[in-house]
Write an enzyme that holds these catalytic residues in place. Structure first.
Site, PDB file in Angstrom:
ATOM      1  N   TYR A 142      -1.829  -0.661  10.591  1.00 50.53           N
ATOM      2  CA  TYR A 142      -2.175  -1.052   9.021  1.00 50.53           C
ATOM      3  C   TYR A 142      -0.694   0.360   8.302  1.00 50.53           C
ATOM      4  O   TYR A 142      -0.216  -1.162   7.426  1.00 50.53           O
ATOM      5  CB  TYR A 142      -3.492  -0.716   8.521  1.00 50.53           C
ATOM      6  CG  TYR A 142      -3.239  -0.824   7.365  1.00 50.53           C
ATOM      7  CD1 TYR A 142      -4.121  -1.593   6.647  1.00 50.53           C
ATOM      8  CD2 TYR A 142      -3.165   0.103   6.325  1.00 50.53           C
ATOM      9  CE1 TYR A 142      -4.123  -1.879   5.112  1.00 50.53           C
ATOM     10  CE2 TYR A 142      -3.122   0.497   5.599  1.00 50.53           C
ATOM     11  CZ  TYR A 142      -3.611  -1.524   4.418  1.00 50.53           C
ATOM     12  OH  TYR A 142      -4.295  -1.792   3.295  1.00 50.53           O
TER      13      TYR A 142
ATOM     14  N   SER B 209       0.501  -1.231   0.405  1.00 53.71           N
ATOM     15  CA  SER B 209       0.266   0.131  -0.093  1.00 53.71           C
ATOM     16  C   SER B 209       0.510   1.055  -0.039  1.00 53.71           C
ATOM     17  O   SER B 209       2.082   0.799  -0.001  1.00 53.71           O
ATOM     18  CB  SER B 209      -0.627  -0.209   1.658  1.00 53.71           C
ATOM     19  OG  SER B 209      -1.578   0.999   1.296  1.00 53.71           O
TER      20      SER B 209
HETATM   21  N1  NAP Z   1      -9.251  -1.045  -0.705  1.00 56.08           N
HETATM   22  C1  NAP Z   1      -7.683  -0.076  -0.529  1.00 56.08           C
HETATM   23  O1  NAP Z   1      -8.024   1.381  -0.851  1.00 56.08           O
HETATM   24  C2  NAP Z   1      -6.358  -0.891  -0.563  1.00 56.08           C
HETATM   25  C3  NAP Z   1      -4.871  -0.271  -0.751  1.00 56.08           C
HETATM   26  C4  NAP Z   1      -4.310  -0.639  -0.822  1.00 56.08           C
HETATM   27  C5  NAP Z   1      -3.785  -1.685  -0.709  1.00 56.08           C
HETATM   28  N2  NAP Z   1      -5.031  -2.485  -0.196  1.00 56.08           N
HETATM   29  C6  NAP Z   1      -4.421  -3.520   0.068  1.00 56.08           C
HETATM   30  O2  NAP Z   1      -5.220  -4.793  -0.991  1.00 56.08           O
HETATM   31  C7  NAP Z   1      -5.674  -6.300  -0.154  1.00 56.08           C
HETATM   32  C8  NAP Z   1      -7.351  -6.381  -0.372  1.00 56.08           C
HETATM   33  O3  NAP Z   1      -7.842  -4.810   0.063  1.00 56.08           O
HETATM   34  P1  NAP Z   1      -9.358  -4.906  -0.700  1.00 56.08           P
HETATM   35  O4  NAP Z   1      -9.079  -4.151  -0.943  1.00 56.08           O
HETATM   36  O5  NAP Z   1      -9.564  -5.757  -1.803  1.00 56.08           O
HETATM   37  O6  NAP Z   1      -9.670  -5.557   0.964  1.00 56.08           O
HETATM   38  P2  NAP Z   1     -11.124  -7.045   0.667  1.00 56.08           P
HETATM   39  O7  NAP Z   1     -12.588  -6.995  -0.058  1.00 56.08           O
HETATM   40  O8  NAP Z   1     -11.231  -6.504   2.339  1.00 56.08           O
HETATM   41  O9  NAP Z   1     -10.761  -8.438   0.926  1.00 56.08           O
HETATM   42  C9  NAP Z   1      -9.569  -8.873   1.861  1.00 56.08           C
HETATM   43  C10 NAP Z   1      -9.536  -9.966   1.619  1.00 56.08           C
HETATM   44  O10 NAP Z   1      -8.767 -10.632   2.108  1.00 56.08           O
HETATM   45  C11 NAP Z   1      -9.017 -11.555   2.678  1.00 56.08           C
HETATM   46  N3  NAP Z   1      -8.000 -12.296   3.792  1.00 56.08           N
HETATM   47  C12 NAP Z   1      -8.751 -11.642   5.351  1.00 56.08           C
HETATM   48  N4  NAP Z   1      -7.636 -12.197   6.381  1.00 56.08           N
HETATM   49  C13 NAP Z   1      -7.339 -13.420   6.286  1.00 56.08           C
HETATM   50  C14 NAP Z   1      -7.063 -14.789   6.329  1.00 56.08           C
HETATM   51  N5  NAP Z   1      -6.879 -14.342   7.827  1.00 56.08           N
HETATM   52  N6  NAP Z   1      -6.648 -15.402   5.636  1.00 56.08           N
HETATM   53  C15 NAP Z   1      -6.684 -15.484   4.427  1.00 56.08           C
HETATM   54  N7  NAP Z   1      -7.530 -14.555   3.823  1.00 56.08           N
HETATM   55  C16 NAP Z   1      -8.199 -13.070   4.559  1.00 56.08           C
HETATM   56  C17 NAP Z   1     -10.135 -11.468   2.481  1.00 56.08           C
HETATM   57  O11 NAP Z   1     -10.868 -13.145   2.330  1.00 56.08           O
HETATM   58  P3  NAP Z   1     -11.688 -13.634   4.498  1.00 56.08           P
HETATM   59  O12 NAP Z   1     -12.230 -12.805   4.465  1.00 56.08           O
HETATM   60  O13 NAP Z   1     -12.413 -14.816   2.338  1.00 56.08           O
HETATM   61  O14 NAP Z   1     -10.815 -14.448   4.338  1.00 56.08           O
HETATM   62  C18 NAP Z   1     -10.643 -11.216   1.450  1.00 56.08           C
HETATM   63  O15 NAP Z   1     -10.372 -11.989   0.097  1.00 56.08           O
HETATM   64  C19 NAP Z   1      -5.109  -6.081   1.427  1.00 56.08           C
HETATM   65  O16 NAP Z   1      -3.822  -6.432   1.635  1.00 56.08           O
HETATM   66  C20 NAP Z   1      -5.081  -4.662   1.326  1.00 56.08           C
HETATM   67  O17 NAP Z   1      -3.940  -4.112   2.818  1.00 56.08           O
HETATM   68  C21 NAP Z   1      -6.099  -2.784  -0.455  1.00 56.08           C
END
Ligand code: NAP
Length: 247
Positions: free
Chosen positions: A146, A133
């Site tokens: 975070y 990120s």
């Molecule tokens: N959205 C943003 O603005 C943004 C910006 C920068 C970076 N990111 C990064 O992108 C990544 C994905 O985030 P997102 O925005 O797509 O959020 P999201 O829709 O909440 O997706 C998070 C994913 O991580 C999985 N997850 C969470 N805890 C887990 C665990 N203990 N074991 C296995 N899987 C787990 C969830 O699946 P389950 O709940 O089914 O396990 C889900 O598939 C994250 O690392 C986040 O920090 C996001």
């Protein structure tokens, strides 16, 4: 192999890669959501397997990777994407929640790398991708755990990249800004340059295909963040306090 494939960025990357014809090994905890992606991939004549596992469980992650290898063949690319967010002021941080953030965002990715790296090195090819990120670069308001987790994740993958030089295995560290997913949904604070998921997914997949070592986007926010790294602490604190991305 994509971790955190059940929603948001991981799901988006899975569908984008499926559209290009590659087989998918999908890992997350919510099996029914993974199954929907498997069905979509199969409708494109793409092979996909889901594994319900928690990235904190090193044994379960290894077993999932073994199953993907057995049923689909060698793993060409690992996308360590699973992650959770936080929104706590420093005095309200619950140690257990902070531990979850570190365990999932950092050690979950460590477990994922451990499940695939040796086999990639043995084959002399492969790519390890971290979804970090822009929050990795400097501390942000109400985001201590975070920011710490993403800084650790980026440093971890950078070290891995150095260790794996000359092995044929590459490393790509992605530093996205704000993307519309469940992670950012419901936030009232202003999120500058907030991106649509489809747009962000295409940028990420393109950076992986180009075998970039690191990719930070959108460029406007990435430029601002890089500029803050040159600021003295007092100036940075003044700006960061006035630009909280959390309520
Ligand atoms: N959205 C943003 O603005 C943004 C910006 C920068 C970076 N990111 C990064 O992108 C990544 C994905 O985030 P997102 O925005 O797509 O959020 P999201 O829709 O909440 O997706 C998070 C994913 O991580 C999985 N997850 C969470 N805890 C887990 C665990 N203990 N074991 C296995 N899987 C787990 C969830 O699946 P389950 O709940 O089914 O396990 C889900 O598939 C994250 O690392 C986040 O920090 C996001």
């Amino acid at each position: 192999m994509i971790t955190g494939a059940s929603s948001g960025i991981g799901r988006g990357i899975a569908l984008e890669i499926a559209a290009r014809g590659a087989s998918l090994g999908l890992l997350a905890r919510r099996e029914e959501l993974l199954q929907e992606i498997v069905n979509e991939a199969e409708s494109l004549n793409v092979r996909a397997i889901s594994a319900s596992a928690d990235v904190r469980d090193a044994k379960a992650v290894r077993e999932a990777a073994d199953r993907f290898r057995k049923e689909l063949g060698p793993i060409d690319v690992l996308i360590a994407n699973a992650g959770i967010g936080t929104a706590d002021h420093a005095i309200k941080i619950q140690p257990q929640h902070a531990a979850d953030v570190i365990n999932i965002n950092v050690l979950g990715a460590v477990n994922s790398v451990a499940a695939v790296a040796a086999e990639m090195v043995e084959r002399g090819q492969g790519r390890l991708v971290a979804i970090s990120s822009l929050a990795a670069y400097r501390g942000l308001a109400k985001s201590a755990a975070y920011c710490a987790s993403k800084a650790a994740l980026s440093s971890y993958f950078e070290s891995v990249r150095i260790d794996l030089r000359h092995t044929g295995v590459g490393v790509t560290i992605i530093h996205p800004g704000f993307i519309k997913t469940d992670l950012t949904a419901g936030r009232e604070a202003k999120m500058p340059y907030l991106m649509e998921l489809d747009y962000a997914v295409k940028k990420i997949v393109s950076a992986i295909e180009k075998e970039k070592k690191t990719y930070a986007f959108p460029w406007q926010l990435a430029t601002i963040v890089r500029a803050t790294m040159l600021m003295p602490p007092a100036m940075y604190d003044w700006i960061a306090e006035r630009n909280s991305f959390r309520e």
